[in-house]
Design a protein around this motif. Structure first.
Motif, mmCIF file in Angstrom:
data_model
loop_
_atom_site.group_PDB
_atom_site.id
_atom_site.type_symbol
_atom_site.label_atom_id
_atom_site.label_comp_id
_atom_site.label_asym_id
_atom_site.label_seq_id
_atom_site.Cartn_x
_atom_site.Cartn_y
_atom_site.Cartn_z
ATOM 1 N N GLY A 1 -3.037 6.007 -12.674
ATOM 2 C CA GLY A 1 -3.305 5.157 -13.733
ATOM 3 C C GLY A 1 -2.385 4.312 -14.344
ATOM 4 O O GLY A 1 -2.871 3.669 -15.212
ATOM 5 N N GLU A 2 -1.126 4.508 -13.727
ATOM 6 C CA GLU A 2 -0.110 3.380 -14.015
ATOM 7 C C GLU A 2 -0.513 1.802 -13.746
ATOM 8 O O GLU A 2 -1.031 1.788 -12.399
ATOM 9 N N GLU A 3 -0.262 0.950 -14.789
ATOM 10 C CA GLU A 3 -0.519 -0.240 -14.225
ATOM 11 C C GLU A 3 0.148 -1.045 -13.229
ATOM 12 O O GLU A 3 1.383 -0.740 -13.144
ATOM 13 N N ARG A 4 -0.483 -1.748 -12.351
ATOM 14 C CA ARG A 4 0.221 -2.349 -11.374
ATOM 15 C C ARG A 4 -0.662 -3.640 -10.923
ATOM 16 O O ARG A 4 -1.666 -3.607 -11.255
ATOM 17 N N GLN B 1 0.772 -1.138 0.139
ATOM 18 C CA GLN B 1 0.045 -0.048 0.129
ATOM 19 C C GLN B 1 0.918 1.236 0.051
ATOM 20 O O GLN B 1 0.678 2.378 -0.619
ATOM 21 N N TRP B 2 2.040 1.280 0.606
ATOM 22 C CA TRP B 2 2.920 2.306 0.553
ATOM 23 C C TRP B 2 3.474 2.446 -0.702
ATOM 24 O O TRP B 2 3.425 3.764 -1.327
ATOM 25 N N GLY B 3 3.626 1.705 -1.287
ATOM 26 C CA GLY B 3 4.474 1.543 -2.775
ATOM 27 C C GLY B 3 3.347 2.042 -3.928
ATOM 28 O O GLY B 3 3.757 2.904 -4.560
ATOM 29 N N GLU B 4 1.873 1.564 -3.715
ATOM 30 C CA GLU B 4 1.040 1.850 -4.602
ATOM 31 C C GLU B 4 0.839 3.717 -4.337
ATOM 32 O O GLU B 4 0.588 4.153 -5.226
ATOM 33 N N GLY B 5 0.946 4.060 -2.950
ATOM 34 C CA GLY B 5 0.768 5.487 -2.923
ATOM 35 C C GLY B 5 1.984 6.554 -3.059
ATOM 36 O O GLY B 5 1.594 7.516 -3.290
ATOM 37 N N HIS B 6 2.969 5.826 -3.351
ATOM 38 C CA HIS B 6 4.228 6.834 -3.464
ATOM 39 C C HIS B 6 5.235 6.160 -4.923
ATOM 40 O O HIS B 6 6.035 7.130 -4.959
ATOM 41 N N PHE B 7 4.806 5.181 -5.353
ATOM 42 C CA PHE B 7 5.814 4.893 -6.602
ATOM 43 C C PHE B 7 5.179 4.642 -7.827
ATOM 44 O O PHE B 7 5.673 4.258 -8.816
#
Length: 149
Positions: free
Chosen positions: A109-112, A99-105
């Motif tokens: 709209g970037e796929e992940r 969740q930290w990575g999703e919010g900061h990196f």
């Protein structure tokens, strides 16, 4: 070669945790174990890590009680790696890192990859740190009490 500083006798729980699983390969192995990887080759293909490094990290995770080496489910001669209770207790840590990575990196709209609830397919709520009475707490709301201090 520089010797790694051991932290397994530190009075700090964060330091002891980092000592056990703090390198990126170990955390990614644990992540893959949560995703269903069990065999050496599965971990190696997913991570692209050198076999000697993977073997050393798997051995350390087994020695540390995070993974267990068990007979293969198919009855073959090879071993498989499964999360122990101690390893499964890392789930909130892996979710927090995700969740930290999703919010900061990731750009909007970037796929992940996404972690979703198996039952309804919806993303998990963001993790929160809460006090004993249930209220949310921020870093400024806490203090570390050190032994003897």
């Amino acid at each position: 070669m520089v010797r790694r500083t051991r932290l397994d006798d530190s009075e700090c729980p964060v330091a002891r945790s980092v000592d056990a699983i703090g390198d990126w390969w170990s955390l990614l192995i644990v992540r893959d174990a949560f995703d269903g990887s069990r065999r050496f080759g599965e971990f190696q293909r997913s991570l692209g890590v050198a076999k000697n490094i993977l073997a050393a990290r798997l051995r350390a995770l087994v020695d540390g009680g995070v993974l267990a080496s068990v007979p293969a489910r198919d009855g073959g001669a090879h071993r498989e790696y499964v999360l122990t209770e101690k390893g499964e207790a890392l789930f909130p840590v892996v979710v927090a890192l995700r969740q930290w990575g999703e919010g900061h990196f990731f750009a909007p709209g970037e796929e992940r990859s996404r972690l979703v609830d198996r039952r309804d397919g919806r993303p998990l709520r963001p993790l929160e740190v809460r006090a004993g009475d249930g209220r949310p707490v921020a870093p400024a709301d806490t203090v570390v009490e050190k032994p003897g201090g």
